[in-house]
Design an enzyme around this catalytic site. Structure first.
Site, PDB file in Angstrom:
ATOM      1  N   ASP A  33       0.830  -1.202   0.000  1.00 38.15           N
ATOM      2  CA  ASP A  33       0.000   0.000   0.000  1.00 38.15           C
ATOM      3  C   ASP A  33       0.869   1.258   0.000  1.00 38.15           C
ATOM      4  O   ASP A  33       1.967   1.264   0.559  1.00 38.15           O
ATOM      5  CB  ASP A  33      -0.894  -0.028   1.246  1.00 38.15           C
ATOM      6  N   ASN A  54     -10.394  -2.792  -6.779  1.00 37.53           N
ATOM      7  CA  ASN A  54      -9.618  -1.739  -7.434  1.00 37.53           C
ATOM      8  C   ASN A  54     -10.196  -1.292  -8.771  1.00 37.53           C
ATOM      9  O   ASN A  54      -9.784  -0.252  -9.317  1.00 37.53           O
ATOM     10  CB  ASN A  54      -8.169  -2.176  -7.632  1.00 37.53           C
TER      11      ASN A  54
END
Length: 239
Positions: free
Chosen positions: A17, A65
Site C-alpha cells: 500500500d 480496485n
C-alpha cells in the site's frame, strides 16, 4: 541476516500500500508511484532467498480496485503486462517460480496470455515462489471455491458429511501454497483489505508506516528479526 526455519517465516505476504500517496507527495501522477512500487517488488523478491523466505505473495490488484479511475486502471493493466514481459527472463534465471491467484476472467486476453506464459516458463523453478494476487479478493476466492466444492458434492465426487476445515483449502486458489506465516502491510493502514482471509487465520501481522516504494530490504530484515521473537501458539498454550 538469514532466518532459520526455526525462527523465520517460510511464507511472507505483502499488502503493498501507498504507491499513489508516494507519487502525490511528490506532485506526480499516481501511476508513477505504481511504477516505483514495481521496482521495489524486484528488490524484495531478490532478497527473499538470501533471507530464508521461500514463498512471497504480493497483493497487486484487488477485485475492488476496478472502482478507481479508468485512467489508473488502464495504466495498472499496462504496467502488469510490461512487468511480466521485462521481468520474465530475470525471474527465470534467478530460480523464481511465478504463480497468479485471483479471477482471471475479467482481465484482457493479452494479459491472461502473458500470465500463462510466465507461469509455464518458470514452472520448474524452486529457489523462490512468487505469487501475484491479481484481480483477487478473499471473499471472491472463498465464493469461487465454495462453488467448485458444491459442484463436486452435486456430482457425487464429494461426500458432504466429510467436509471439514481441511476440505475448503483444497479448492482455494492457493491450494498448492503453505499459509502465510507473516503478512506485512505498508503505508500506515491497519486493515487486511480482503486479502487471504482464510489463509491468514493464524498469520502474524506487521503494519508499518513506510509507503511501499520506500520499503527497503533493511525494513524487511528488521521485521523478520522481530518475527523470530514472536510466541506462536496457534490457539494453544505451551506446556
Amino acid at each position: 541476516m538469514r532466518q532459520t526455519p526455526e525462527t523465520g517465516p517460510r511464507h511472507v505476504a505483502f499488502i503493498m500500500d501507498g504507491n499513489g500517496r508516494w507519487a502525490e507527495k511528490r506532485g506526480r501522477p499516481r501511476l508513477l508511484g505504481h511504477r516505483a512500487g514495481a521496482k521495489r517488488v524486484r528488490e524484495i523478491v531478490e532478497a527473499c532467498p538470501e533471507l530464508g523466505v521461500e514463498y512471497v505473495t504480493i497483493f497487486a490488484f484487488s477485485t475492488e480496485n476496478w472502482k478507481r479511475t479508468q485512467t489508473e486502471v488502464a495504466g495498472l493493466m499496462s504496467l502488469f503486462r510490461r512487468y511480466i514481459q521485462t521481468e520474465a527472463q530475470t525471474l527465470l534465471e534467478q530460480g523464481t517460480r511465478v504463480r497468479f491467484i485471483g479471477d482471471r476472467l475479467r482481465l484482457d486476453a493479452k494479459l491472461r496470455s502473458l500470465m500463462d506464459g510466465i507461469e509455464a516458463l518458470t514452472a520448474h523453478n524452486t529457489r523462490c515462489h512468487l505469487t501475484i494476487a491479481l484481480n483477487y479478493g478473499g471473499r471472491d476466492e472463498v465464493a469461487r471455491a465454495t462453488k467448485r466444492l458444491a459442484r463436486d458434492v452435486a456430482a457425487g465426487r464429494l461426500d458432504p458429511e466429510s467436509v471439514d476445515d481441511n476440505t475448503l483449502p483444497r479448492y482455494l486458489d492457493t491450494h498448492v501454497l503453505p499459509d502465510p506465516d507473516l503478512v506485512i502491510r505498508t503505508s500506515g493502514e491497519a486493515r487486511i483489505s480482503n486479502f487471504l482471509l482464510w489463509q491468514s487465520a493464524y498469520s502474524e501481522y506487521e503494519f508499518v508506516d513506510t509507503l511501499w516504494p520506500d520499503f527497503t530490504r533493511g525494513h524487511f530484515e528488521e521485521i523478520l528479526g522481530r518475527f523470530g521473537h514472536r510466541d506462536r501458539r496457534f490457539g494453544g498454550v505451551k506446556a
